[in-house]
Scaffold this motif. Sequence first.
Motif, PDB file in Angstrom:
ATOM      1  N   UNK A   1       0.840  -1.166   0.000  1.00 22.94           N
ATOM      2  CA  UNK A   1       0.000   0.000   0.000  1.00 22.94           C
ATOM      3  C   UNK A   1       0.886   1.230   0.000  1.00 22.94           C
ATOM      4  N   UNK A   2       0.241   2.362  -0.236  1.00 18.54           N
ATOM      5  CA  UNK A   2       0.954   3.627  -0.240  1.00 18.54           C
ATOM      6  C   UNK A   2       0.153   4.652   0.542  1.00 18.54           C
ATOM      7  N   UNK A   3       0.815   5.273   1.492  1.00 17.43           N
ATOM      8  CA  UNK A   3       0.163   6.270   2.337  1.00 17.43           C
ATOM      9  C   UNK A   3      -0.190   7.508   1.522  1.00 17.43           C
ATOM     10  N   UNK A   4      -1.280   8.142   1.899  1.00 16.20           N
ATOM     11  CA  UNK A   4      -1.587   9.467   1.379  1.00 16.20           C
ATOM     12  C   UNK A   4      -1.911  10.386   2.551  1.00 16.20           C
ATOM     13  N   UNK A   5      -1.429  11.598   2.462  1.00 17.90           N
ATOM     14  CA  UNK A   5      -1.740  12.608   3.471  1.00 17.90           C
ATOM     15  C   UNK A   5      -2.693  13.655   2.893  1.00 17.90           C
ATOM     16  N   UNK A   6      -3.272  13.344   1.744  1.00 23.09           N
ATOM     17  CA  UNK A   6      -4.198  14.273   1.085  1.00 23.09           C
ATOM     18  C   UNK A   6      -5.563  14.147   1.752  1.00 23.09           C
ATOM     19  N   UNK A   7      -5.979  15.194   2.447  1.00 26.76           N
ATOM     20  CA  UNK A   7      -7.203  15.136   3.255  1.00 26.76           C
ATOM     21  C   UNK A   7      -8.435  14.767   2.437  1.00 26.76           C
ATOM     22  N   UNK A   8      -8.611  15.367   1.266  1.00 25.90           N
ATOM     23  CA  UNK A   8      -9.827  15.082   0.497  1.00 25.90           C
ATOM     24  C   UNK A   8      -9.878  13.619   0.068  1.00 25.90           C
ATOM     25  N   UNK A   9      -8.725  13.012  -0.208  1.00 30.29           N
ATOM     26  CA  UNK A   9      -8.710  11.607  -0.606  1.00 30.29           C
ATOM     27  C   UNK A   9      -8.991  10.705   0.599  1.00 30.29           C
ATOM     28  N   UNK A  10      -8.391  11.029   1.732  1.00 33.80           N
ATOM     29  CA  UNK A  10      -8.683  10.270   2.953  1.00 33.80           C
ATOM     30  C   UNK A  10     -10.180  10.338   3.267  1.00 33.80           C
ATOM     31  N   UNK A  11     -10.754  11.539   3.157  1.00 27.74           N
ATOM     32  CA  UNK A  11     -12.188  11.713   3.427  1.00 27.74           C
ATOM     33  C   UNK A  11     -13.036  10.929   2.427  1.00 27.74           C
ATOM     34  N   UNK A  12     -12.647  10.965   1.170  1.00 29.54           N
ATOM     35  CA  UNK A  12     -13.397  10.229   0.146  1.00 29.54           C
ATOM     36  C   UNK A  12     -13.336   8.721   0.401  1.00 29.54           C
ATOM     37  N   UNK A  13     -12.167   8.241   0.808  1.00 26.08           N
ATOM     38  CA  UNK A  13     -12.038   6.819   1.153  1.00 26.08           C
ATOM     39  C   UNK A  13     -12.941   6.467   2.334  1.00 26.08           C
ATOM     40  N   UNK A  14     -12.937   7.316   3.356  1.00 26.46           N
ATOM     41  CA  UNK A  14     -13.793   7.062   4.529  1.00 26.46           C
ATOM     42  C   UNK A  14     -15.271   7.095   4.153  1.00 26.46           C
ATOM     43  N   UNK A  15     -15.649   8.052   3.313  1.00 20.67           N
ATOM     44  CA  UNK A  15     -17.053   8.148   2.900  1.00 20.67           C
ATOM     45  C   UNK A  15     -17.503   6.891   2.161  1.00 20.67           C
ATOM     46  N   UNK A  16     -16.645   6.361   1.296  1.00 21.69           N
ATOM     47  CA  UNK A  16     -16.991   5.134   0.564  1.00 21.69           C
ATOM     48  C   UNK A  16     -17.142   3.960   1.528  1.00 21.69           C
ATOM     49  N   UNK A  17     -16.252   3.869   2.499  1.00 23.52           N
ATOM     50  CA  UNK A  17     -16.343   2.790   3.486  1.00 23.52           C
ATOM     51  C   UNK A  17     -17.592   2.953   4.348  1.00 23.52           C
ATOM     52  N   UNK A  18     -17.881   4.181   4.758  1.00 21.12           N
ATOM     53  CA  UNK A  18     -19.060   4.425   5.601  1.00 21.12           C
ATOM     54  C   UNK A  18     -20.349   4.045   4.877  1.00 21.12           C
ATOM     55  N   UNK A  19     -20.393   4.256   3.580  1.00 17.60           N
ATOM     56  CA  UNK A  19     -21.583   3.858   2.816  1.00 17.60           C
ATOM     57  C   UNK A  19     -21.800   2.351   2.936  1.00 17.60           C
ATOM     58  N   UNK A  20     -20.714   1.588   2.923  1.00 19.96           N
ATOM     59  CA  UNK A  20     -20.830   0.136   3.081  1.00 19.96           C
ATOM     60  C   UNK A  20     -21.237  -0.227   4.506  1.00 19.96           C
ATOM     61  N   UNK A  21     -20.686   0.472   5.493  1.00 20.43           N
ATOM     62  CA  UNK A  21     -21.066   0.205   6.884  1.00 20.43           C
ATOM     63  C   UNK A  21     -22.551   0.479   7.107  1.00 20.43           C
ATOM     64  N   UNK A  22     -23.071   1.523   6.466  1.00 24.33           N
ATOM     65  CA  UNK A  22     -24.501   1.825   6.608  1.00 24.33           C
ATOM     66  C   UNK A  22     -25.367   0.733   5.987  1.00 24.33           C
ATOM     67  N   UNK A  23     -24.848   0.030   4.978  1.00 21.47           N
ATOM     68  CA  UNK A  23     -25.595  -1.099   4.412  1.00 21.47           C
ATOM     69  C   UNK A  23     -25.688  -2.242   5.423  1.00 21.47           C
ATOM     70  N   UNK A  24     -24.658  -2.398   6.226  1.00 18.53           N
ATOM     71  CA  UNK A  24     -24.634  -3.455   7.240  1.00 18.53           C
ATOM     72  C   UNK A  24     -25.513  -3.071   8.425  1.00 18.53           C
ATOM     73  N   UNK A  25     -25.366  -1.822   8.875  1.00 20.62           N
ATOM     74  CA  UNK A  25     -26.136  -1.333  10.020  1.00 20.62           C
ATOM     75  C   UNK A  25     -26.334   0.172   9.862  1.00 20.62           C
TER      76      UNK A  25
END
Length: 111
Positions: free
Chosen positions: A1-25
Motif C-alpha cells: 500500500x501507499x500512504x496518502x496525506x491528502x485530506x480530500x482523498x482520505x475523506x473520500x475513502x472514509x465516505x466510501x467505506x461508511x456507505x458500506x457500513x450503513x448497508x450493514x447497520x
Amino acid sequence: MNRTTIKWLNDRNRDAAKAECRKIDPTYSAKGRDCDEFPFAATWQGASAQPNPDRGRFSACPVNSDQNQAAGREFQTWYGVDRILDVFDPFYVRIDGTPPPDKQTGCFTYP
C-alpha cells in the motif's frame, strides 16, 4: 500500500467505506461504533480507489469506536516510527491466520 496525506482523498475513502457500513447497520454510529475499513482510508488503495464501488475490493465493518480509534492512533504512531511519509514509502500488511469461528461475524467475510 501507499500512504496518502491528502485530506480530500482520505475523506473520500472514509465516505466510501461508511456507505458500506450503513448497508450493514444504518444506525451503527448511534450505537457508539465507527466504520473500520481495509485498505486503510489513509492510503491510495482506500475504498474510493476501487474500480467498481458496487463490488469493491475492500472491507468495511462497524466496530467499537474506542477500540477503532485506539488502533488508529497506534497506526499513526507506526507511520512516524517507521518513517512512512508518503506515496514513495510503500508498505504492506501481512495477515496471519483467521479468527476462530466464534469470532467470525458477518463483517469478517464482507464483501
